[in-house]
Design a protein around this motif. Sequence first.
Motif, PDB file in Angstrom:
ATOM      1  N   UNK A   1      29.076 -13.238  -8.503  1.00 51.61           N
ATOM      2  CA  UNK A   1      28.583 -14.612  -8.659  1.00 51.61           C
ATOM      3  C   UNK A   1      27.764 -14.743  -9.943  1.00 51.61           C
ATOM      4  N   UNK A   2      27.988 -15.813 -10.689  1.00 47.62           N
ATOM      5  CA  UNK A   2      27.365 -15.964 -12.012  1.00 47.62           C
ATOM      6  C   UNK A   2      26.024 -16.704 -11.916  1.00 47.62           C
ATOM      7  N   UNK A   3      25.138 -16.141 -11.100  1.00 49.00           N
ATOM      8  CA  UNK A   3      23.858 -16.804 -10.830  1.00 49.00           C
ATOM      9  C   UNK A   3      22.978 -16.943 -12.069  1.00 49.00           C
ATOM     10  N   UNK A   4      22.896 -15.888 -12.853  1.00 45.45           N
ATOM     11  CA  UNK A   4      22.003 -15.936 -14.018  1.00 45.45           C
ATOM     12  C   UNK A   4      22.491 -16.998 -14.999  1.00 45.45           C
ATOM     13  N   UNK A   5      23.790 -17.081 -15.194  1.00 45.18           N
ATOM     14  CA  UNK A   5      24.334 -18.085 -16.116  1.00 45.18           C
ATOM     15  C   UNK A   5      24.029 -19.496 -15.602  1.00 45.18           C
ATOM     16  N   UNK A   6      24.293 -19.742 -14.321  1.00 48.19           N
ATOM     17  CA  UNK A   6      24.042 -21.068 -13.759  1.00 48.19           C
ATOM     18  C   UNK A   6      22.585 -21.480 -13.934  1.00 48.19           C
ATOM     19  N   UNK A   7      21.689 -20.546 -13.669  1.00 43.11           N
ATOM     20  CA  UNK A   7      20.254 -20.871 -13.767  1.00 43.11           C
ATOM     21  C   UNK A   7      19.837 -21.135 -15.200  1.00 43.11           C
ATOM     22  N   UNK A   8      20.334 -20.313 -16.129  1.00 39.37           N
ATOM     23  CA  UNK A   8      19.988 -20.509 -17.551  1.00 39.37           C
ATOM     24  C   UNK A   8      20.504 -21.861 -18.044  1.00 39.37           C
ATOM     25  N   UNK A   9      21.714 -22.222 -17.604  1.00 41.17           N
ATOM     26  CA  UNK A   9      22.292 -23.485 -18.075  1.00 41.17           C
ATOM     27  C   UNK A   9      21.493 -24.687 -17.572  1.00 41.17           C
ATOM     28  N   UNK A  10      21.087 -24.656 -16.299  1.00 40.24           N
ATOM     29  CA  UNK A  10      20.312 -25.817 -15.817  1.00 40.24           C
ATOM     30  C   UNK A  10      18.887 -25.796 -16.399  1.00 40.24           C
ATOM     31  N   UNK A  11      18.322 -24.600 -16.573  1.00 39.86           N
ATOM     32  CA  UNK A  11      16.967 -24.527 -17.144  1.00 39.86           C
ATOM     33  C   UNK A  11      16.969 -25.092 -18.567  1.00 39.86           C
ATOM     34  N   UNK A  12      18.035 -24.808 -19.319  1.00 42.01           N
ATOM     35  CA  UNK A  12      18.121 -25.303 -20.699  1.00 42.01           C
ATOM     36  C   UNK A  12      18.593 -26.756 -20.726  1.00 42.01           C
ATOM     37  N   UNK A  13      19.113 -27.238 -19.608  1.00 40.94           N
ATOM     38  CA  UNK A  13      19.592 -28.625 -19.529  1.00 40.94           C
ATOM     39  C   UNK A  13      20.798 -28.887 -20.404  1.00 40.94           C
ATOM     40  N   UNK A  14      21.629 -27.870 -20.635  1.00 39.72           N
ATOM     41  CA  UNK A  14      22.754 -28.064 -21.562  1.00 39.72           C
ATOM     42  C   UNK A  14      24.061 -28.481 -20.891  1.00 39.72           C
ATOM     43  N   UNK A  15      24.253 -28.136 -19.622  1.00 38.19           N
ATOM     44  CA  UNK A  15      25.531 -28.455 -18.983  1.00 38.19           C
ATOM     45  C   UNK A  15      25.499 -29.900 -18.468  1.00 38.19           C
ATOM     46  N   UNK A  16      26.523 -30.676 -18.804  1.00 42.08           N
ATOM     47  CA  UNK A  16      26.571 -32.058 -18.302  1.00 42.08           C
ATOM     48  C   UNK A  16      27.184 -32.086 -16.904  1.00 42.08           C
ATOM     49  N   UNK A  17      28.048 -31.132 -16.583  1.00 35.12           N
ATOM     50  CA  UNK A  17      28.644 -31.022 -15.243  1.00 35.12           C
ATOM     51  C   UNK A  17      29.033 -29.564 -15.025  1.00 35.12           C
ATOM     52  N   UNK A  18      29.055 -29.141 -13.759  1.00 35.14           N
ATOM     53  CA  UNK A  18      29.348 -27.722 -13.496  1.00 35.14           C
ATOM     54  C   UNK A  18      29.981 -27.558 -12.121  1.00 35.14           C
ATOM     55  N   UNK A  19      30.851 -26.544 -12.007  1.00 37.96           N
ATOM     56  CA  UNK A  19      31.530 -26.227 -10.734  1.00 37.96           C
ATOM     57  C   UNK A  19      31.882 -24.737 -10.787  1.00 37.96           C
ATOM     58  N   UNK A  20      32.032 -24.104  -9.637  1.00 40.80           N
ATOM     59  CA  UNK A  20      32.532 -22.726  -9.688  1.00 40.80           C
ATOM     60  C   UNK A  20      34.038 -22.762  -9.395  1.00 40.80           C
TER      61      UNK A  20
END
Length: 344
Positions: free
Chosen positions: A208-227
Amino acid sequence: MVAAGTRDDCLADWGEFAFIDFLARHPALAQADLEVGIGDDASVWRPPAGARVLTTLDMLVEGVHFDLASTSAADLGWKALAVNLSDLAAMGGRPECVYLGLGLPPATAKAWLKEFIDAFLRLAECYRVRLAGGDTVRAGELVISVTLVGSTTAAPGLRSGASPGDGIYCSGTIGDSCLGLRVLDGRLAGLSEADAEFLKKRHRRPNPRLALGRKLVAAGVASAMIDISDGVVADLGHLLKRSGGLGAELESGRLPISAPARRVLESGRVELVDLMTGGEDFELLFTAPPSAAAEIAEIAAFLELPVAWLGRVVGRAGISLAGPAGKIELKTKGGYDHFQSQNQ
Ligand code: ADP
Ligand code: MG
């Protein structure tokens, strides 16, 4: 692989309470900082101040999601938690507490159950998730229901939010898991031992790509996301639909394909589209405005996890794939539907 045991080494002899006791005393059980863990009528957990609580549930049913003849107890224990962690990763959540619902045939072997729990709790320990409770009942076939509770102090990554012009990104590589399944059930033979092992592992032990998901939301860069559970095409379709009926233009040369999967592709036994529709990749698929490209590259480098740019979001519905032979429209009505007749 052994689900049924003899009379004195199966669940019917061990008993529900001895099993729960085994769980509660398990060395890999992290619940020290829970206010109330296993053993009471409900667990008590204090979320971090200001956090949003995220909750997700996934079920695995024998004969529908897995076959006991080809799935080990350890692989199943790992996967039952990993698929939930992947859903939480796609929201940018931090996993906190997990609840395990088990429907078990009384003939389930004690050794099988121990192996299942060991693997489940080993993965839970890796991500510091506390097993906070569950339920154990008699059932005609094996049913596993996992509820995962997580938290985030940032805005969670939703499926909605993509805009035309956004880039489409994907972590890791795609298609390995569906090829691994083909190797496991004998539909794909003649690979080198190393390639076969790599592909099987990608199927049995998704990360599971937990670290990536958290970094992306913390940086506020992803406009939408899904696994990616149903394949890139189906899950990108879900994201685009939730983002208001948008479409996508993908570039075939940009799709992240592992070296073993590429060798299978080059042997002509599968097509690129098969790798995009096979499912169970459990990678993250997300969109981001072009201005976020450098930050995404930095996050990927920091995590040492490849993140590929696959194409862009467009205003017109439909997903196209541009390659050397021109542009093709991909069928977006993919994804596994449990109640559609072709699956029964
Ligand atoms: P109740 O009858 O009050 O629901 P149970 O006997 O079902 O209580 O469960 C006793 C305790 O064991 C509870 O804390 C419950 O959360 C926990 N428990 C039962 N089954 C599981 C399981 N499969 N995984 C984790 N905890 C479990
Ligand atoms: Mg109960």
